[in-house]
Enzyme design. Structure first.
Site, short mmCIF file in Angstrom:
data_model
loop_
_atom_site.label_atom_id
_atom_site.label_comp_id
_atom_site.label_asym_id
_atom_site.label_seq_id
_atom_site.Cartn_x
_atom_site.Cartn_y
_atom_site.Cartn_z
N GLU A 130 -44.30 -58.71 -3.40
CA GLU A 130 -44.14 -58.42 -4.84
C GLU A 130 -42.81 -58.95 -5.35
O GLU A 130 -42.70 -59.51 -6.44
CB GLU A 130 -44.24 -56.90 -5.06
CG GLU A 130 -44.34 -56.48 -6.50
CD GLU A 130 -43.00 -56.21 -7.15
OE1 GLU A 130 -42.96 -56.02 -8.37
OE2 GLU A 130 -41.96 -56.20 -6.44
N GLU A 159 -27.18 -46.46 0.08
CA GLU A 159 -28.59 -46.30 -0.31
C GLU A 159 -29.46 -46.55 0.91
O GLU A 159 -29.35 -47.60 1.55
CB GLU A 159 -28.97 -47.28 -1.42
CG GLU A 159 -30.42 -47.01 -1.88
CD GLU A 159 -30.99 -48.10 -2.77
OE1 GLU A 159 -31.33 -47.78 -3.91
OE2 GLU A 159 -31.11 -49.25 -2.32
N ASP A 213 -25.49 -48.29 -4.94
CA ASP A 213 -26.27 -49.04 -3.94
C ASP A 213 -25.55 -50.31 -3.49
O ASP A 213 -26.18 -51.32 -3.19
CB ASP A 213 -27.67 -49.37 -4.49
CG ASP A 213 -27.62 -50.32 -5.68
OD1 ASP A 213 -26.53 -50.47 -6.27
OD2 ASP A 213 -28.66 -50.93 -6.00
N ARG A 255 -33.30 -43.35 16.58
CA ARG A 255 -34.39 -44.17 17.13
C ARG A 255 -34.36 -44.16 18.66
O ARG A 255 -35.37 -43.89 19.32
CB ARG A 255 -34.25 -45.61 16.62
CG ARG A 255 -35.26 -46.57 17.20
CD ARG A 255 -34.88 -48.01 16.94
NE ARG A 255 -33.59 -48.30 17.55
CZ ARG A 255 -32.80 -49.31 17.19
NH1 ARG A 255 -33.16 -50.13 16.24
NH2 ARG A 255 -31.64 -49.51 17.79
P1 0O2 Z 1 -31.71 -55.24 -3.87
O1 0O2 Z 1 -31.19 -56.60 -3.67
O2 0O2 Z 1 -32.93 -54.92 -3.03
O3 0O2 Z 1 -30.68 -54.19 -3.80
P2 0O2 Z 1 -30.91 -49.50 -10.08
O4 0O2 Z 1 -30.58 -48.99 -8.70
O5 0O2 Z 1 -30.02 -48.95 -11.13
O6 0O2 Z 1 -31.02 -51.01 -10.10
P3 0O2 Z 1 -33.28 -48.03 -10.11
O7 0O2 Z 1 -34.61 -48.52 -10.60
O8 0O2 Z 1 -32.84 -46.69 -10.57
O9 0O2 Z 1 -32.29 -49.13 -10.54
O10 0O2 Z 1 -33.19 -48.01 -8.57
P4 0O2 Z 1 -34.34 -47.71 -7.54
O11 0O2 Z 1 -35.58 -47.29 -8.22
O12 0O2 Z 1 -33.76 -46.76 -6.54
O13 0O2 Z 1 -34.61 -49.14 -6.89
C1 0O2 Z 1 -33.59 -49.93 -6.41
C2 0O2 Z 1 -34.04 -50.83 -5.27
O14 0O2 Z 1 -35.34 -50.48 -4.80
C3 0O2 Z 1 -34.17 -52.29 -5.68
O15 0O2 Z 1 -32.93 -52.88 -5.48
C4 0O2 Z 1 -35.22 -52.81 -4.71
O16 0O2 Z 1 -34.64 -53.06 -3.44
C5 0O2 Z 1 -36.14 -51.64 -4.58
N1 0O2 Z 1 -37.20 -51.63 -5.58
C6 0O2 Z 1 -37.32 -50.77 -6.61
N2 0O2 Z 1 -38.42 -51.02 -7.31
C7 0O2 Z 1 -39.02 -52.07 -6.72
C8 0O2 Z 1 -40.24 -52.78 -7.02
O17 0O2 Z 1 -40.96 -52.51 -7.95
N3 0O2 Z 1 -40.55 -53.82 -6.18
C9 0O2 Z 1 -39.76 -54.16 -5.12
N4 0O2 Z 1 -40.17 -55.19 -4.36
N5 0O2 Z 1 -38.61 -53.50 -4.84
C10 0O2 Z 1 -38.25 -52.47 -5.62
P5 0O2 Z 1 -32.43 -54.09 -6.35
O18 0O2 Z 1 -31.12 -53.70 -6.93
O19 0O2 Z 1 -33.49 -54.54 -7.30
O20 0O2 Z 1 -32.23 -55.26 -5.36
#
Ligand code: 0O2
Length: 238
Positions: free
Chosen positions: A172, A157, A90, A43
């Site tokens: 959302e 992540e 993550d 940045r």
């Molecule tokens: P936090 O507190 O933000 O870390 P997994 O990683 O196994 O839970 P997935 O679906 O394979 O599941 O992971 P993905 O798709 O990489 O998404 C993980 C993170 O992306 C989430 O972390 C959220 O931060 C964000 N995210 C994914 N989908 C959505 C969505 O539909 N809406 C919003 N607002 N954020 C999303 P965590 O673990 O949920 O929480």
């Protein structure tokens, strides 16, 4: 009721576990700081080279032990540190909010192209948004952390998105938890529509920006030739 004295061996075990967990989390904290530094350097370098800042906001978060435990249960994995290290990628997270979609990809390419970075996984929810409208570029990158006792490679992540995508995702997220994950369909429809409006805004703002400034990140501003000055004087630009 008389309380039993706590067994010394039990206390030692608990303290041992606490120390193990705190060392485990520290590695992720260090990895996260490495990635944050790399992104801050990119940045600041852009700012110097192009008088343009592609990063609006940079934030980091470390998963709490509770949140890790919740994920262990959700994924049905063994609750030991070796399995958690392998399966949960993550624990350390860095979120980058960029001005424009183009900046998201450029910044990611610059990070991913660094010699010490290994990209383990990329999920491009910008090219292919989730069904609810969620957009972001997700990547698990591995970075070396040089500790006193040796080098460890730590997964971090990285989530990159625009301001409009970030605005949408944070609203959302609030709605999702307010309704305890059972969002009424009128709201999910409305959110999907809002995601389209956000994407339209992104495209329009980027096109306006380009019209006014051209492409601010390409080509780089020419760097004047280096002039080596005598000892003690360092290096300066001619
Ligand atoms: P936090 O507190 O933000 O870390 P997994 O990683 O196994 O839970 P997935 O679906 O394979 O599941 O992971 P993905 O798709 O990489 O998404 C993980 C993170 O992306 C989430 O972390 C959220 O931060 C964000 N995210 C994914 N989908 C959505 C969505 O539909 N809406 C919003 N607002 N954020 C999303 P965590 O673990 O949920 O929480």
């Amino acid at each position: 009721m008389t309380s039993q004295p706590i067994d010394g061996e039990f206390l030692d075990d608990v303290r041992g576990l606490r120390d193990q967990l705190s060392r485990f989390l520290a590695e992720y904290q260090f990895g996260m700081r490495e990635i944050e530094t790399k992104l801050s350097i990119l940045r600041d370098d852009f700012e110097h080279a192009h008088a343009y800042n592609p990063v609006e906001h940079l934030s980091c978060r470390l998963k709490t032990p509770d949140s890790i435990a919740e994920k262990v249960v959700r994924k049905g994995i063994e609750p030991d540190l070796a399995t958690i290290r392998r399966e949960i990628t993550d624990i350390a997270g860095v979120r980058v909010t960029c001005s424009f979609v183009r900046d998201v990809y450029r910044l990611f390419d610059l990070l991913a192209g660094q010699d010490d970075i290994t990209v383990r996984e990329v999920k491009d929810y910008i090219a292919t948004p989730k069904a609810n409208g969620y957009k972001s570029l997700h990547a698990i990158v591995e970075v070396p952390v040089f500790l006193a006792q040796g080098t460890v490679r730590v997964p971090v992540e990285v989530q990159l998105r625009t301001i409009a995508m970030d605005f949408w995702a944070s609203l959302e997220h609030k709605i999702y938890y307010k309704y305890d994950k059972h969002v009424p369909s009128r709201l999910t429809d409305s959110l999907r529509e809002a995601a389209l409006t956000a994407a339209e805004l992104d495209a329009r703002m980027e096109s306006l920006h380009r019209e006014i400034h051209g492409d601010p990140m390409l080509p780089p501003r020419p760097v004047p030739p280096l002039r080596i000055v005598p000892a003690g004087g360092g290096i300066s630009h001619a």
